[in-house]
Design a protein around this motif. Structure first.
Motif, PDB file in Angstrom:
ATOM      1  N   ARG A 179       7.805   3.214   1.690  1.00  0.00           N
ATOM      2  CA  ARG A 179       9.235   3.518   1.841  1.00  0.00           C
ATOM      3  C   ARG A 179       9.702   3.402   3.282  1.00  0.00           C
ATOM      4  NH1 ARG A 179      10.484   8.530   0.963  1.00  0.00           N
ATOM      5  NH2 ARG A 179       8.382   9.385   0.851  1.00  0.00           N
ATOM      6  N   SER A 180       8.814   3.064   4.191  1.00  0.00           N
ATOM      7  CA  SER A 180       9.218   2.872   5.579  1.00  0.00           C
ATOM      8  C   SER A 180       9.945   1.545   5.727  1.00  0.00           C
ATOM      9  CB  SER A 180       7.997   2.901   6.496  1.00  0.00           C
ATOM     10  OG  SER A 180       7.239   1.715   6.339  1.00  0.00           O
ATOM     11  N   ASN A 181      10.466   1.329   6.918  1.00  0.00           N
ATOM     12  CA  ASN A 181      11.229   0.107   7.178  1.00  0.00           C
ATOM     13  C   ASN A 181      10.376  -1.034   7.717  1.00  0.00           C
ATOM     14  OD1 ASN A 181      13.710   1.246   6.356  1.00  0.00           O
ATOM     15  ND2 ASN A 181      13.952   2.236   8.356  1.00  0.00           N
ATOM     16  N   ALA A 182       9.060  -0.892   7.660  1.00  0.00           N
ATOM     17  CA  ALA A 182       8.181  -1.936   8.172  1.00  0.00           C
ATOM     18  C   ALA A 182       8.249  -3.169   7.284  1.00  0.00           C
ATOM     19  CB  ALA A 182       6.747  -1.425   8.246  1.00  0.00           C
ATOM     20  N   GLY A 183       8.223  -4.323   7.909  1.00  0.00           N
ATOM     21  CA  GLY A 183       8.216  -5.568   7.151  1.00  0.00           C
ATOM     22  C   GLY A 183       6.813  -5.992   6.774  1.00  0.00           C
ATOM     23  N   ASP A 184       6.694  -6.953   5.849  1.00  0.00           N
ATOM     24  CA  ASP A 184       5.416  -7.552   5.433  1.00  0.00           C
ATOM     25  C   ASP A 184       4.517  -6.600   4.654  1.00  0.00           C
ATOM     26  OD1 ASP A 184       6.094  -9.935   6.691  1.00  0.00           O
ATOM     27  OD2 ASP A 184       5.168  -9.324   8.581  1.00  0.00           O
ATOM     28  N   LEU A 185       4.989  -5.425   4.290  1.00  0.00           N
ATOM     29  CA  LEU A 185       4.161  -4.510   3.511  1.00  0.00           C
ATOM     30  C   LEU A 185       4.074  -4.966   2.066  1.00  0.00           C
ATOM     31  CD1 LEU A 185       5.121  -0.864   4.586  1.00  0.00           C
ATOM     32  CD2 LEU A 185       2.912  -1.994   4.904  1.00  0.00           C
ATOM     33  N   ARG A 186       2.923  -4.737   1.471  1.00  0.00           N
ATOM     34  CA  ARG A 186       2.765  -4.947   0.041  1.00  0.00           C
ATOM     35  C   ARG A 186       2.090  -3.709  -0.546  1.00  0.00           C
ATOM     36  NH1 ARG A 186      -2.165  -6.695   1.908  1.00  0.00           N
ATOM     37  NH2 ARG A 186      -3.911  -6.678   0.414  1.00  0.00           N
ATOM     38  N   ALA A 187       2.184  -3.568  -1.847  1.00  0.00           N
ATOM     39  CA  ALA A 187       1.586  -2.425  -2.525  1.00  0.00           C
ATOM     40  C   ALA A 187       0.253  -2.824  -3.152  1.00  0.00           C
ATOM     41  CB  ALA A 187       2.526  -1.902  -3.602  1.00  0.00           C
ATOM     42  N   VAL A 188      -0.747  -1.974  -2.989  1.00  0.00           N
ATOM     43  CA  VAL A 188      -2.043  -2.149  -3.642  1.00  0.00           C
ATOM     44  C   VAL A 188      -2.311  -0.895  -4.458  1.00  0.00           C
ATOM     45  CG1 VAL A 188      -4.497  -2.593  -3.344  1.00  0.00           C
ATOM     46  CG2 VAL A 188      -2.849  -3.564  -1.718  1.00  0.00           C
ATOM     47  N   ARG A 189      -2.293  -1.068  -5.762  1.00  0.00           N
ATOM     48  CA  ARG A 189      -2.443   0.070  -6.665  1.00  0.00           C
ATOM     49  C   ARG A 189      -3.912   0.504  -6.744  1.00  0.00           C
ATOM     50  NH1 ARG A 189      -0.020   2.477 -11.405  1.00  0.00           N
ATOM     51  NH2 ARG A 189      -1.546   2.769 -13.086  1.00  0.00           N
ATOM     52  N   GLY A 190      -4.121   1.802  -6.660  1.00  0.00           N
ATOM     53  CA  GLY A 190      -5.460   2.362  -6.804  1.00  0.00           C
ATOM     54  C   GLY A 190      -5.467   3.444  -7.862  1.00  0.00           C
ATOM     55  N   GLU A 191      -6.510   3.465  -8.682  1.00  0.00           N
ATOM     56  CA  GLU A 191      -6.621   4.442  -9.760  1.00  0.00           C
ATOM     57  C   GLU A 191      -7.948   5.183  -9.643  1.00  0.00           C
ATOM     58  OE1 GLU A 191      -4.355   1.838 -13.168  1.00  0.00           O
ATOM     59  OE2 GLU A 191      -6.064   1.021 -12.067  1.00  0.00           O
ATOM     60  N   MET A 192      -7.953   6.438 -10.037  1.00  0.00           N
ATOM     61  CA  MET A 192      -9.146   7.262  -9.904  1.00  0.00           C
ATOM     62  C   MET A 192      -9.272   8.228 -11.072  1.00  0.00           C
ATOM     63  SD  MET A 192      -7.649  10.403  -9.319  1.00  0.00           S
ATOM     64  CE  MET A 192      -8.826  11.436  -8.458  1.00  0.00           C
ATOM     65  N   VAL A 193     -10.473   8.797 -11.192  1.00  0.00           N
ATOM     66  CA  VAL A 193     -10.770   9.787 -12.223  1.00  0.00           C
ATOM     67  C   VAL A 193     -11.539  10.933 -11.570  1.00  0.00           C
ATOM     68  CG1 VAL A 193     -11.991  10.237 -14.389  1.00  0.00           C
ATOM     69  CG2 VAL A 193     -10.902   8.021 -14.028  1.00  0.00           C
ATOM     70  N   VAL A 289       9.396   5.192  15.816  1.00  0.00           N
ATOM     71  CA  VAL A 289       8.017   4.707  15.773  1.00  0.00           C
ATOM     72  C   VAL A 289       7.614   4.624  14.301  1.00  0.00           C
ATOM     73  CG1 VAL A 289       5.635   5.119  16.496  1.00  0.00           C
ATOM     74  CG2 VAL A 289       7.541   5.893  17.951  1.00  0.00           C
ATOM     75  N   THR A 290       7.095   3.490  13.883  1.00  0.00           N
ATOM     76  CA  THR A 290       6.648   3.328  12.501  1.00  0.00           C
ATOM     77  C   THR A 290       5.128   3.218  12.470  1.00  0.00           C
ATOM     78  OG1 THR A 290       8.690   2.167  11.905  1.00  0.00           O
ATOM     79  CG2 THR A 290       6.836   1.946  10.403  1.00  0.00           C
ATOM     80  N   PHE A 291       4.522   4.060  11.649  1.00  0.00           N
ATOM     81  CA  PHE A 291       3.062   4.066  11.484  1.00  0.00           C
ATOM     82  C   PHE A 291       2.772   3.982   9.990  1.00  0.00           C
ATOM     83  CE2 PHE A 291      -0.712   7.279  11.433  1.00  0.00           C
ATOM     84  CZ  PHE A 291      -1.599   6.275  11.090  1.00  0.00           C
ATOM     85  N   THR A 292       2.239   2.835   9.566  1.00  0.00           N
ATOM     86  CA  THR A 292       1.964   2.645   8.142  1.00  0.00           C
ATOM     87  C   THR A 292       0.923   1.533   7.971  1.00  0.00           C
ATOM     88  OG1 THR A 292       2.984   2.307   5.968  1.00  0.00           O
ATOM     89  CG2 THR A 292       3.826   0.967   7.780  1.00  0.00           C
ATOM     90  N   GLY A 293       0.640   1.191   6.714  1.00  0.00           N
ATOM     91  CA  GLY A 293      -0.275   0.100   6.410  1.00  0.00           C
ATOM     92  C   GLY A 293      -1.741   0.501   6.398  1.00  0.00           C
ATOM     93  N   LEU A 294      -2.028   1.752   6.065  1.00  0.00           N
ATOM     94  CA  LEU A 294      -3.419   2.216   6.084  1.00  0.00           C
ATOM     95  C   LEU A 294      -4.266   1.651   4.950  1.00  0.00           C
ATOM     96  CD1 LEU A 294      -2.779   5.886   7.189  1.00  0.00           C
ATOM     97  CD2 LEU A 294      -4.270   4.268   8.372  1.00  0.00           C
ATOM     98  N   PHE A 295      -3.631   1.035   3.945  1.00  0.00           N
ATOM     99  CA  PHE A 295      -4.373   0.401   2.852  1.00  0.00           C
ATOM    100  C   PHE A 295      -5.304   1.437   2.222  1.00  0.00           C
ATOM    101  CE2 PHE A 295      -7.827  -2.899   1.772  1.00  0.00           C
ATOM    102  CZ  PHE A 295      -7.250  -3.245   0.571  1.00  0.00           C
TER     103      PHE A 295
END
Length: 320
Positions: A179-193, A289-295
């Motif tokens: 939801r940040s304003n950083a460009g080039d971000l994509r979503a990688v879905r992760g699932e757990m149990v 300051v934008t800090f994101t993209g930790l994957f």
């Protein structure tokens, strides 16, 4: 003046924790009504495993990952038991490839595996042991950070939906992930149990190089095991899918058949923010300051990158 941190995931909390401990006036704005929920940080495995992650990531993550362990040991409870990597006899080639792509490991035979994890005795012929790696409980860690922020004089506001523009003229650190304003971000879905088993005991995270769905199993308190995690290039929200549940549970059974009798305590899915290189970024535009993209490296890399984000925010404040 106040520094506003947007987002109470691991990126936002580590940044706010550093700023508050440095004596800065900090307010964290979290859109959810409480800490956690179905956020990616809340559903994470909590492995501080830079050597293992380097098998599929840029090797540059190793040094900051190892340095970040000291941060977590100060902030919360950390289990310093290493990581065990295993593969079935038919997948010995995968284990050799994993070893070739990583460093910091010892090669184990069946007896050495049994000495580390008695419940796995006789099940695997060879493995890799990464002695320097650690793990933590992400939920406990996030609660510890939130408590530390408040004890240092900071504030956390829940159900606070805010944009950087809301605080014109003030310093903002945007840690809202996708939801940040950083460009080039994509979503990688992760699932757990989450499973509960009284028949299996493990002392450390175990990674199984399963041919169809490699998994990790992370022990927690009270017989709980976190089994994760899928990596699907998708921004789809919603519960875990049947396919993913079957793959995760089947791989857990391959690690130890007693998991067939385990209770399914919880399932979850979340989308993680990632840049094309799968490495996080800290960027500045004016007073934002934008800090994101930790994957998939949220707990591993957030200490190092939050230090950078906090330093830039403090520099902006000092120059005001």
């Amino acid at each position: 003046m106040t520094i506003h941190v947007l987002g109470a995931g691991v990126a936002g909390l580590t940044t706010a924790f550093r700023l508050a401990r440095a004596g800065r006036e900090v307010v964290v704005h979290e859109a959810a009504s409480a800490l956690g929920g179905q956020a990616a940080s809340w559903l994470a495995g909590g492995m501080l495993a830079p050597h293992c992650e380097a098998a599929t990531a840029d090797p540059s993550i190793v040094a900051p990952g190892l340095e970040g362990i000291a941060f977590w040991k100060e902030a919360t409870d950390v289990e310093a038991c290493g990581t065990l990597v295993l593969a079935g006899a038919r997948d010995a080639g995968d284990l050799r490839q994993f070893a070739a792509r990583t460093s910091g490991h010892e090669t184990l035979d069946a007896d050495a595996i049994a000495a580390l994890e008695p419940d796995l005795a006789g099940r695997f012929r060879a493995g890799l042991f990464y002695r320097d790696e650690c793990h933590l409980d992400p939920r406990r860690a996030m609660q510890s950070l939130a408590r530390g922020i408040r004890e240092a004089g900071g504030t956390i506001l829940y159900a606070s939906v805010a944009e950087a523009e809301t605080f014109a003229g003030e310093t903002v650190v945007d840690c809202r992930g996708l939801r940040s304003n950083a460009g080039d971000l994509r979503a990688v879905r992760g699932e757990m149990v989450l499973l509960r088993s009284r028949e299996v005991a493990l002392s450390r995270p175990v990674r199984l190089l399963h041919p169809r769905s490699p998994i990790y199993v992370v022990p927690r308190e009270d017989g709980i095991f976190m089994v994760g995690a899928t990596m699907i290039e998708s921004d789809r929200s919603g519960p875990i899918t049947l396919r993913s549940a079957v793959e995760l549970l089947s791989a857990a059974y391959a690690l130890h058949p007693a998991f067939a009798e385990a209770e399914v305590v919880e399932t979850g899915a979340a989308c993680r923010p990632a840049f094309p290189d799968n490495l996080p970024r800290v960027e500045r535009q004016g007073r934002v300051v934008t800090f994101t993209g930790l994957f998939r490296h949220g707990f591993l890399l957030s200490p190092a990158f939050s230090a950078e984000a906090a330093a830039i925010a403090a520099e902006i404040e000092d120059a005001s």
